[in-house]
Structure formats: C-alpha cells, structure tokens
Design a protein around this motif. Structure first.
Motif, PDB file in Angstrom:
ATOM      1  N   GLU A   1      17.035 -33.432 -57.720  1.00  0.00           N
ATOM      2  CA  GLU A   1      16.251 -34.848 -57.850  1.00  0.00           C
ATOM      3  C   GLU A   1      16.899 -35.665 -58.854  1.00  0.00           C
ATOM      4  O   GLU A   1      17.196 -35.045 -60.060  1.00  0.00           O
ATOM      5  CB  GLU A   1      15.094 -34.273 -57.918  1.00  0.00           C
ATOM      6  CG  GLU A   1      13.791 -35.606 -57.906  1.00  0.00           C
ATOM      7  CD  GLU A   1      13.922 -36.197 -56.618  1.00  0.00           C
ATOM      8  OE1 GLU A   1      14.925 -37.201 -56.421  1.00  0.00           O
ATOM      9  OE2 GLU A   1      12.969 -36.030 -55.616  1.00  0.00           O
ATOM     10  N   TRP A   8      15.611 -39.117 -61.232  1.00  0.00           N
ATOM     11  CA  TRP A   8      14.370 -39.744 -61.826  1.00  0.00           C
ATOM     12  C   TRP A   8      14.469 -41.217 -62.248  1.00  0.00           C
ATOM     13  O   TRP A   8      13.911 -41.690 -63.316  1.00  0.00           O
ATOM     14  CB  TRP A   8      13.930 -38.976 -63.089  1.00  0.00           C
ATOM     15  CG  TRP A   8      13.820 -37.452 -62.742  1.00  0.00           C
ATOM     16  CD1 TRP A   8      14.562 -36.581 -62.908  1.00  0.00           C
ATOM     17  CD2 TRP A   8      12.789 -36.905 -62.007  1.00  0.00           C
ATOM     18  NE1 TRP A   8      14.251 -35.146 -62.109  1.00  0.00           N
ATOM     19  CE2 TRP A   8      13.072 -35.548 -61.698  1.00  0.00           C
ATOM     20  CE3 TRP A   8      11.542 -37.399 -61.379  1.00  0.00           C
ATOM     21  CZ2 TRP A   8      12.279 -34.532 -61.105  1.00  0.00           C
ATOM     22  CZ3 TRP A   8      10.684 -36.431 -60.732  1.00  0.00           C
ATOM     23  CH2 TRP A   8      11.010 -34.872 -60.627  1.00  0.00           C
ATOM     24  N   GLY A  41       9.986 -37.951 -57.993  1.00  0.00           N
ATOM     25  CA  GLY A  41      11.245 -38.037 -58.018  1.00  0.00           C
ATOM     26  C   GLY A  41      11.782 -39.187 -57.019  1.00  0.00           C
ATOM     27  O   GLY A  41      11.166 -39.575 -56.124  1.00  0.00           O
TER      28      GLY A  41
END
Length: 307
Positions: A70, A72, A90
């Motif tokens: 993921e 961010w 995310g």
C-alpha cells in the motif's frame, strides 16, 4: 457446510484456512459489521475488508489489515491540509470504500460484498451479519465512545465498562446468515479467534441469531483467541479482564454462557478447564497459510467428532 462467524485479523486468518480446505458452496463466513463507520464521507467496513483481502491473498500479512504494498499519499496530503488523519486509508484501499459508498443506496451491503469479493477472485460466500445499520458503542471511564474512536483513535486505552450496539433492536440478520443457519447440510458453526466482545457478540446479538444457532443442534466450536492468557493481537485480553472474566478456556465458555460445545485451545493451555465444553489442544498460532489450513482442518475434524 460450515458457518464461520468472524471479525478482524484472527477471524480472517482462520477463515482463509477454512476457505483453503473447503470447496465453494461448503463455507459461509458471516462477518461483524458493528465496526463499520462513516469516515470522510465514505462507508468503511473494516472487518469485511480484512476478511476479503485475506481470502484474496492481497492483505498486508505483517500487520493483518490493509493491502500489501500500500501507499499513503492521500493520507499525507490530508494531514497537511489539516484533515482527520487518525484512521489510515491507503491509496488502493480507498477504491473499495469509494465503490461501496457509491453503491450502498442502490444495493444492499450483502450484494455489494458479494460483488467486490467476486471481483477479488473469492469463490466462497462472505456475508455481512446484517444489511441494516448497526454501530458498536463502547462505554468507558471516559464516557461512551464510537467503536473506531475507542479502538483506533484512543488505541483501546480507556477502561472498558460495557458495550452496546446502536440499531441492534431493529436490525435484521442478513439473508446470507439466515440461509446458512437454516441450511440442512450445516455440519458445524465455528467461532473464529476474533475478539469475543467486539467481533462475535454483535453477530450473536442480532434478533434470533443465538437462539437459532442453539436450536440447530450442530456443534458450535470456538477457536480461542488467547494463548497463555494473552491475545495474539488486539485488546481482547484487556477487555475481558476489565469486565471481570478470565482469559482462559473457562472464561471464554462463561462469556458465551452455555453456547459452546467445544473450544480449540493452544498447547500452552493444556490441562485447562472449560466446564461442560469439550477441548481440543493444538498449536493455534497462525503464522502462514499452512498453519491456517492445519488449524482449520483440525477444528472441523474436532467439530465432527462432537456431533
């Protein structure tokens, strides 16, 4: 057919093991929705997403929730603009919430969950406990807090006093959950090693669910979330202690108040008492898919012996 009740990381891990050894059509996973909440204009369903991501093999295995690999950028930008950044979403995870939120007025949560799970390549049936709005509220020494405020923002630090489920009085069990309970081929009900208070109780609190499960006469088996009195992950041990229950097989049996026919416990707890519930002792820590498959297989075999 097996009905598994699940919520959160531990539940998702055992659900993955069950899905790995059971053919499609032989497993229904009913997932807690009391943790769901509206955040940044989006409907977020943490337990459903954790179960789906885990069964699809795209979850972040190290932290247990969210997606592997993921990024961010959204949260970073939100924080710089002064937005609420205490609950991490995310960049790729956002797609799930955006799609769900856009569909929720036109389709039920059950329909949306089935659609998203199918698009993730999941062959087994994942159903929300209810299509109606239920929200877990935690009474603490700092007052009543919505679940995510207690669990994420305050990191479960306030002392737990009691729990209530806003909307539970009028919420109906989902058709998928009711169908699984009534299925003539139902062999056993497995309570996954999720937080008993926060994740399993909301499902059992839905109108008629606990009574219907007990009336089916099939074995109801819980996999203990505790090893040596400690929770593998999360605040389950802290909460049980704060409401005066031991984090032991006997404490778990007492909490479920006669519902359980058997409990699967870790070897560390060999020799423990669980009242009238039968015990199966094995290694319950699930480090990888092999552990998940083995524990799922042993749990089903144990339940079948109790028939």
């Amino acid at each position: 057919m097996i009905l598994a009740l699940a919520g959160g990381v531990g539940g998702a891990r055992l659900a993955r093991g069950l899905a790995a050894i059971l053919p499609p059509g032989k497993l229904t996973i009913a997932v807690n929705t009391g943790d769901d909440f509206e955040h940044l204009g989006l409907l977020v369903c943490p337990d459903i997403d954790t179960v789906c991501y885990t069964l699809a093999g795209i979850n972040n295995a190290a932290q247990g929730w969210g997606l592997e690999g993921e990024s961010w950028a959204f949260m970073d930008a939100l924080g710089k603009l002064g937005g609420e950044s205490w609950f991490n979403l995310g960049d790729r995870d956002l797609a799930t919430h955006v799609l769900r939120t856009g569909m929720i007025g036109r389709q039920s949560l059950s329909e949306i969950t089935a659609l998203l799970a199918g698009r993730m390549g999941i062959a087994h049936r994942i159903v929300p406990m209810s299509d109606d709005r239920v929200r877990t509220m935690v009474d603490t020494d700092e007052g009543e807090l919505p679940f995510q405020q207690y669990f994420v923002r305050r990191r479960a630090e306030p002392r737990f006093r009691a729990i209530r489920f806003d909307g539970i009085e009028t919420a109906r069990p989902s058709a998928g959950l009711l169908d699984a309970v009534a299925d003539p081929a139902l062999e056993a009900v497995i309570l996954c090693p999720s937080n008993p208070v926060l994740s399993i109780t909301p499902i059992l609190a839905l109108s008629g669910v606990r009574a219907a499960l007990a009336a089916r006469g099939v074995p109801i088996v819980a996999v203990s979330p505790f090893i040596g009195g400690q929770a593998v992950k999360g605040p389950a041990a802290k909460i049980m202690g704060e409401i005066g229950l031991a984090t032991t097989p006997a404490g778990l049996a007492a909490y479920y108040d006669g519902l359980l026919d058997g409990i699967v416990i870790d070897r560390v707890d060999t020799g423990a008492d669980a009242g009238t519930a039968a015990l199966h002792v094995t290694a319950t820590l699930m480090r990888d898919l092999d552990d998940q498959r083995r524990l799922a297989d042993e749990t089903i075999a144990f339940a079948r012996r109790l028939r």
